[in-house]
Design a protein around this motif. Structure first.
Motif, mmCIF file in Angstrom:
data_model
loop_
_atom_site.group_PDB
_atom_site.id
_atom_site.type_symbol
_atom_site.label_atom_id
_atom_site.label_comp_id
_atom_site.label_asym_id
_atom_site.label_seq_id
_atom_site.Cartn_x
_atom_site.Cartn_y
_atom_site.Cartn_z
ATOM 1 N N SER A 1 0.830 -1.205 0.000
ATOM 2 C CA SER A 1 0.000 0.000 0.000
ATOM 3 C C SER A 1 0.865 1.257 0.000
ATOM 4 O O SER A 1 0.524 2.257 -0.645
ATOM 5 C CB SER A 1 -0.926 -0.007 1.222
ATOM 6 O OG SER A 1 -1.788 -1.128 1.194
ATOM 7 N N TYR A 2 1.960 1.210 0.735
ATOM 8 C CA TYR A 2 2.933 2.295 0.744
ATOM 9 C C TYR A 2 4.275 1.748 0.289
ATOM 10 O O TYR A 2 4.649 0.610 0.625
ATOM 11 C CB TYR A 2 3.059 2.915 2.136
ATOM 12 C CG TYR A 2 1.882 3.773 2.538
ATOM 13 C CD1 TYR A 2 1.757 5.080 2.086
ATOM 14 C CD2 TYR A 2 0.895 3.282 3.378
ATOM 15 C CE1 TYR A 2 0.682 5.867 2.448
ATOM 16 C CE2 TYR A 2 -0.188 4.055 3.738
ATOM 17 C CZ TYR A 2 -0.290 5.349 3.271
ATOM 18 O OH TYR A 2 -1.364 6.128 3.630
ATOM 19 N N GLU A 3 4.988 2.560 -0.453
ATOM 20 C CA GLU A 3 6.298 2.153 -0.945
ATOM 21 C C GLU A 3 7.367 2.272 0.128
ATOM 22 O O GLU A 3 8.272 1.448 0.220
ATOM 23 C CB GLU A 3 6.690 3.011 -2.151
ATOM 24 C CG GLU A 3 5.759 2.866 -3.340
ATOM 25 C CD GLU A 3 5.895 1.512 -4.020
ATOM 26 O OE1 GLU A 3 7.003 0.950 -3.978
ATOM 27 O OE2 GLU A 3 4.894 1.026 -4.577
ATOM 28 N N ALA A 4 7.284 3.310 0.950
ATOM 29 C CA ALA A 4 8.307 3.550 1.967
ATOM 30 C C ALA A 4 7.716 4.457 3.040
ATOM 31 O O ALA A 4 6.697 5.121 2.836
ATOM 32 C CB ALA A 4 9.563 4.184 1.361
ATOM 33 N N ALA A 5 8.386 4.474 4.190
ATOM 34 C CA ALA A 5 8.024 5.348 5.305
ATOM 35 C C ALA A 5 9.303 5.666 6.070
ATOM 36 O O ALA A 5 10.046 4.757 6.441
ATOM 37 C CB ALA A 5 6.998 4.670 6.215
ATOM 38 N N PHE A 6 9.542 6.953 6.326
ATOM 39 C CA PHE A 6 10.811 7.333 6.954
ATOM 40 C C PHE A 6 10.706 8.750 7.496
ATOM 41 O O PHE A 6 9.920 9.561 6.994
ATOM 42 C CB PHE A 6 11.957 7.258 5.934
ATOM 43 C CG PHE A 6 11.669 7.981 4.643
ATOM 44 C CD1 PHE A 6 11.931 9.336 4.507
ATOM 45 C CD2 PHE A 6 11.117 7.307 3.563
ATOM 46 C CE1 PHE A 6 11.671 9.997 3.332
ATOM 47 C CE2 PHE A 6 10.838 7.963 2.372
ATOM 48 C CZ PHE A 6 11.119 9.317 2.258
ATOM 49 N N PRO A 7 11.492 9.070 8.518
ATOM 50 C CA PRO A 7 11.639 10.468 8.947
ATOM 51 C C PRO A 7 12.721 11.153 8.127
ATOM 52 O O PRO A 7 13.491 10.496 7.414
ATOM 53 C CB PRO A 7 12.050 10.354 10.424
ATOM 54 C CG PRO A 7 12.763 9.048 10.487
ATOM 55 C CD PRO A 7 12.120 8.150 9.467
ATOM 56 N N LEU A 8 12.787 12.467 8.235
ATOM 57 C CA LEU A 8 13.741 13.243 7.459
ATOM 58 C C LEU A 8 14.958 13.612 8.296
ATOM 59 O O LEU A 8 14.872 13.723 9.521
ATOM 60 C CB LEU A 8 13.096 14.534 6.943
ATOM 61 C CG LEU A 8 11.984 14.386 5.911
ATOM 62 C CD1 LEU A 8 11.436 15.754 5.545
ATOM 63 C CD2 LEU A 8 12.476 13.665 4.663
ATOM 64 N N HIS A 9 16.079 13.794 7.611
ATOM 65 C CA HIS A 9 17.237 14.400 8.258
ATOM 66 C C HIS A 9 16.990 15.902 8.439
ATOM 67 O O HIS A 9 16.019 16.462 7.926
ATOM 68 C CB HIS A 9 18.497 14.172 7.419
ATOM 69 C CG HIS A 9 19.121 12.823 7.629
ATOM 70 N ND1 HIS A 9 19.704 12.462 8.815
ATOM 71 C CD2 HIS A 9 19.246 11.760 6.804
ATOM 72 C CE1 HIS A 9 20.173 11.229 8.710
ATOM 73 N NE2 HIS A 9 19.904 10.782 7.501
ATOM 74 N N GLU A 10 17.894 16.541 9.135
ATOM 75 C CA GLU A 10 17.723 17.955 9.449
ATOM 76 C C GLU A 10 18.383 18.867 8.414
ATOM 77 O O GLU A 10 18.718 19.999 8.716
ATOM 78 C CB GLU A 10 18.302 18.260 10.834
ATOM 79 C CG GLU A 10 17.571 17.563 11.950
ATOM 80 C CD GLU A 10 18.056 18.007 13.301
ATOM 81 O OE1 GLU A 10 18.822 18.978 13.376
ATOM 82 O OE2 GLU A 10 17.673 17.387 14.288
ATOM 83 N N GLY A 11 18.578 18.385 7.237
ATOM 84 C CA GLY A 11 19.209 19.189 6.195
ATOM 85 C C GLY A 11 20.490 18.543 5.716
ATOM 86 O O GLY A 11 20.801 17.385 6.026
ATOM 87 N N SER A 12 21.274 19.292 4.976
ATOM 88 C CA SER A 12 22.516 18.776 4.419
ATOM 89 C C SER A 12 23.591 18.677 5.504
ATOM 90 O O SER A 12 23.614 19.465 6.444
ATOM 91 C CB SER A 12 23.006 19.680 3.294
ATOM 92 O OG SER A 12 24.254 19.234 2.795
ATOM 93 N N TYR A 13 24.459 17.668 5.362
ATOM 94 C CA TYR A 13 25.552 17.509 6.308
ATOM 95 C C TYR A 13 26.815 18.251 5.863
ATOM 96 O O TYR A 13 27.835 18.190 6.552
ATOM 97 C CB TYR A 13 25.880 16.025 6.510
ATOM 98 C CG TYR A 13 26.370 15.315 5.270
ATOM 99 C CD1 TYR A 13 27.735 15.229 4.983
ATOM 100 C CD2 TYR A 13 25.479 14.717 4.396
ATOM 101 C CE1 TYR A 13 28.182 14.588 3.855
ATOM 102 C CE2 TYR A 13 25.908 14.072 3.267
ATOM 103 C CZ TYR A 13 27.264 13.998 3.000
ATOM 104 O OH TYR A 13 27.710 13.351 1.863
ATOM 105 N N ARG A 14 26.738 18.938 4.745
ATOM 106 C CA ARG A 14 27.869 19.727 4.260
ATOM 107 C C ARG A 14 27.506 21.207 4.242
ATOM 108 O O ARG A 14 26.329 21.578 4.185
ATOM 109 C CB ARG A 14 28.304 19.270 2.871
ATOM 110 C CG ARG A 14 28.848 17.850 2.823
ATOM 111 C CD ARG A 14 29.343 17.511 1.429
ATOM 112 N NE ARG A 14 29.853 16.152 1.353
ATOM 113 C CZ ARG A 14 31.087 15.790 1.671
ATOM 114 N NH1 ARG A 14 31.951 16.710 2.108
ATOM 115 N NH2 ARG A 14 31.486 14.539 1.581
ATOM 116 N N SER A 15 28.528 22.033 4.302
ATOM 117 C CA SER A 15 28.315 23.477 4.279
ATOM 118 C C SER A 15 29.492 24.139 3.577
ATOM 119 O O SER A 15 30.626 23.651 3.620
ATOM 120 C CB SER A 15 28.175 24.028 5.698
ATOM 121 O OG SER A 15 28.056 25.429 5.694
ATOM 122 N N LYS A 16 29.222 25.256 2.925
ATOM 123 C CA LYS A 16 30.288 25.995 2.261
ATOM 124 C C LYS A 16 31.201 26.684 3.263
ATOM 125 O O LYS A 16 32.382 26.906 2.991
ATOM 126 C CB LYS A 16 29.677 27.027 1.312
ATOM 127 C CG LYS A 16 28.848 26.418 0.190
ATOM 128 C CD LYS A 16 28.267 27.509 -0.696
ATOM 129 C CE LYS A 16 27.432 26.897 -1.821
ATOM 130 N NZ LYS A 16 26.821 27.948 -2.679
#
Length: 601
Positions: A274-289
């Motif tokens: 019924s659902y392909e996937a289920a997951f929480p999100l990270h808090e953004g990118s782990y890299r920065s300029k």
């Protein structure tokens, strides 16, 4: 200035005192008690107002400095910041379209999937639980739909209380012993001397990384009735992202997807497609300029990458507090154990290297290898019957020397050391675990975390009995049903162990059969090294069987554990861990036991 009306409305209290205060009928103790009560209410009220208007001090202290605001700024600056934050939230992909509701969980499904009715019922029940929902189609594939879920404060507080989530309620106070002036002078001299010495390279530098702050707060199970006791500076960040995702996952595991049936839980919807996937999100990118040392961390994930997951800090101690805050207590404890185990392997590796070097230095003085290499007149029987020739004992000179490198007089000392090392490792880990449990306030964590699994509740919802402790009805599993399930599970475990033994026996037969085959091979290279070819191919086949059975065992252990229907999550984890330990112990060590006790007999 804007608080005056609220103060009048919420804290209106009058104290009636007679005009002549010199009269003896005035009870000053009651007046003082009333004043103290008013002072408490005023403090609580101001704390709540400051919590609404001030930024978070629970988690946001480790974010990029550009996102922080000061409570001492004027109102105009706060309004400007308040307008900028939603615009940034709309672009970073972690919020709803309004830029205010944070995405706590993601569900993915396809429009072409026929399980539409189940999804509609499931999503309707999700809204009934209080979760907010927003859908968005994929940019690359219009058939894929992302369902974004957000848990508001009321839902988080309700389920945090049901799940006994521990939250900070009081800061720790450290008392320093009074010392004499002479001792203080000595300590100052020692600290000054240490300043000239190089710093410990394995520790994280908190001066160059000021974001590394420890959480010095006591915790307690969250309660809405005692919410004023908890340290709440900002309701949006009071529950960290790991806790928010854990609460939403708890809700999704207990939501029905079919009307009138006890079919609940997200796992079943994932298994039936019924659902392909289920997951929480990270808090953004782990890299920065920008550099983290000059501009600070963009988010908690970026901070964790720079302090922990980057290859440049492989030799440093783990920031366990950051791991715990980002992933939760269970994963934090796992990496605490993994780091402790890795550190304890250093003395074992040093002793093992010493034993190997001892074998290298005493190689020319080994009497056994000398006798084997000099026995040119001793003829050995052939390995097989038809094609294997007779061989001299001196032909195995190289094998005897290689064996001495690992099996020499110091090996006995290494074996005794490893027996002592295993005991010391376990006892010192208990101490380390107790320290972490105290620092993280997890002493009674397992007892408070006990809750009935939704699968157990759905299976035995028709059979209930009164809990003697809580006095509430709860699902009940009959003794006969439980015993029958345990017997079937034990039979499955025994069968899989027999499969491992059969695999080892098959490898033994393969070695016996292929020796004569390789001895009669057309190629001279294989024919002259038939024993090496047999051993090499047997090792490769054994390796493939072990890896294949590991994958199979995990699925079998998962099936048998679900078949047992454990009552709580901790019982499920203990049962699954026991099965995996038995499977992997037999699977990985069966060949070693054969070589040690059965080979050559």
């Amino acid at each position: 200035e804007g608080r005056e009306d609220l103060q009048v409305n919420q804290l209106e209290t009058q104290i009636w005192i007679k005009p002549d205060i010199r009269k003896t009928d005035v009870d000053f103790s009651e007046i003082l008690n009333a004043i103290q009560e008013i002072a408490k209410d005023v403090n609580i009220f101001f704390d709540e107002l400051e919590g609404v208007n001030s930024p978070s001090k629970d988690d946001d202290s480790l974010l990029h400095h550009g996102n922080l605001t000061s409570t001492s700024d004027d109102a105009s600056r706060l309004e400007v910041v308040g307008e900028e934050i939603p615009d940034k939230n709309k672009t970073n992909g972690l919020y709803f379209r309004d830029g205010k509701c944070r995405i706590d969980y993601i569900l993915v499904y396809r429009k072409s999937n026929p399980q539409t009715e189940k999804r509609e019922v499931f999503e309707r029940n999700i809204r009934a639980e209080g979760l907010q929902m927003e859908k968005e189609s994929s940019l690359t594939n219009s058939d894929i739909i992302f369902v974004k879920l957000h848990a508001p404060w009321e839902v988080l507080g309700k389920y945090a209380e049901l799940m006994n989530v521990r939250m900070p309620f009081r800061r720790k106070i450290y008392y320093l012993h009074r010392r004499y002036k002479f001792m203080n002078r000595i300590e100052k001299q020692i600290s000054r001397f240490r300043g000239w010495l190089p710093r410990k390279p394995m520790k994280l530098d908190k001066e160059t990384l000021p974001d590394l702050e420890e959480n010095d707060c006591y915790t307690a199970p969250f309660s809405q009735q005692r919410i004023h006791h908890f340290i709440i500076h900002n309701k949006d960040t009071f529950f960290n992202n790991a806790t928010r995702s854990r609460i939403v996952h708890h809700i999704l595991q207990r939501v029905k997807y079919e009307e009138g049936k006890n079919k609940i839980g997200l796992n079943r919807l994932l298994s039936n497609g019924s659902y392909e996937a289920a997951f929480p999100l990270h808090e953004g990118s782990y890299r920065s300029k920008n550099s983290i040392k000059t501009h600070g961390a963009e988010n908690h994930r970026h901070l964790l990458y720079e302090c922990w997951a980057s290859w440049g800090v492989w030799y440093k101690y783990q920031p366990l507090d950051l791991v715990r805050r980002y992933f939760g207590e269970k994963i934090g404890l796992y990496f605490a154990w993994l780091g402790w185990y890795t550190g304890m392997l250093f003395p074992a590796a040093f002793i093992g290297l010493f034993v190997f070097l001892y074998g290298v230095t005493t190689l020319n003085h080994c009497q056994v290898s000398k006798e084997v290499c000099q026995a040119t007149d001793i003829i050995m029987c052939p390995i097989c019957d038809k094609y294997c020739p007779f061989m001299r004992l001196s032909d195995s000179c190289i094998y005897a020397k290689v064996t001495h490198l690992f099996d020499n007089g110091a090996t006995v000392f290494f074996a005794v050391f490893m027996a002592v090392w295993a005991t010391v490792f376990l006892e010192f880990w208990k101490r380390r675990r107790a320290v972490i449990a105290y620092d993280w306030d997890l002493i009674d964590w397992e007892e408070e975390e006990e809750e009935i699994r939704p699968q157990f509740e759905a299976k035995y919802s028709k059979k209930e009995r009164m809990n003697p402790i809580s006095g509430k009805p709860e699902p009940y599993q009959a003794f006969a049903d439980k015993c029958s399930r345990l017997i079937v599970s034990a039979s499955g475990i025994f069968f899989m162990i027999c499969v491992v033994i059969a695999a080892v026996f098959g490898i033994v037969i393969y070695r016996v059969v292929t020796v004569s085959t390789f001895a009669a091979f057309k190629w001279a290279l294989i024919r002259n090294n038939s024993q090496v070819a047999t051993t090499g191919t047997a090792v490769c086949i054994n390796f493939c069987i072990i890896m294949l059975l590991n994958v199979l065992y995990e699925k079998v252990a998962l099936f048998l554990t679900n078949l047992e229907q454990p009552r709580t999550e901790s019982e499920w984890e203990n049962s699954f861990t026991l099965k995996m330990f038995l499977f992997q112990f037999v699977n990985l060590n069966s060949s070693t036991f054969y070589i040690a006790f059965f080979l050559g007999r």
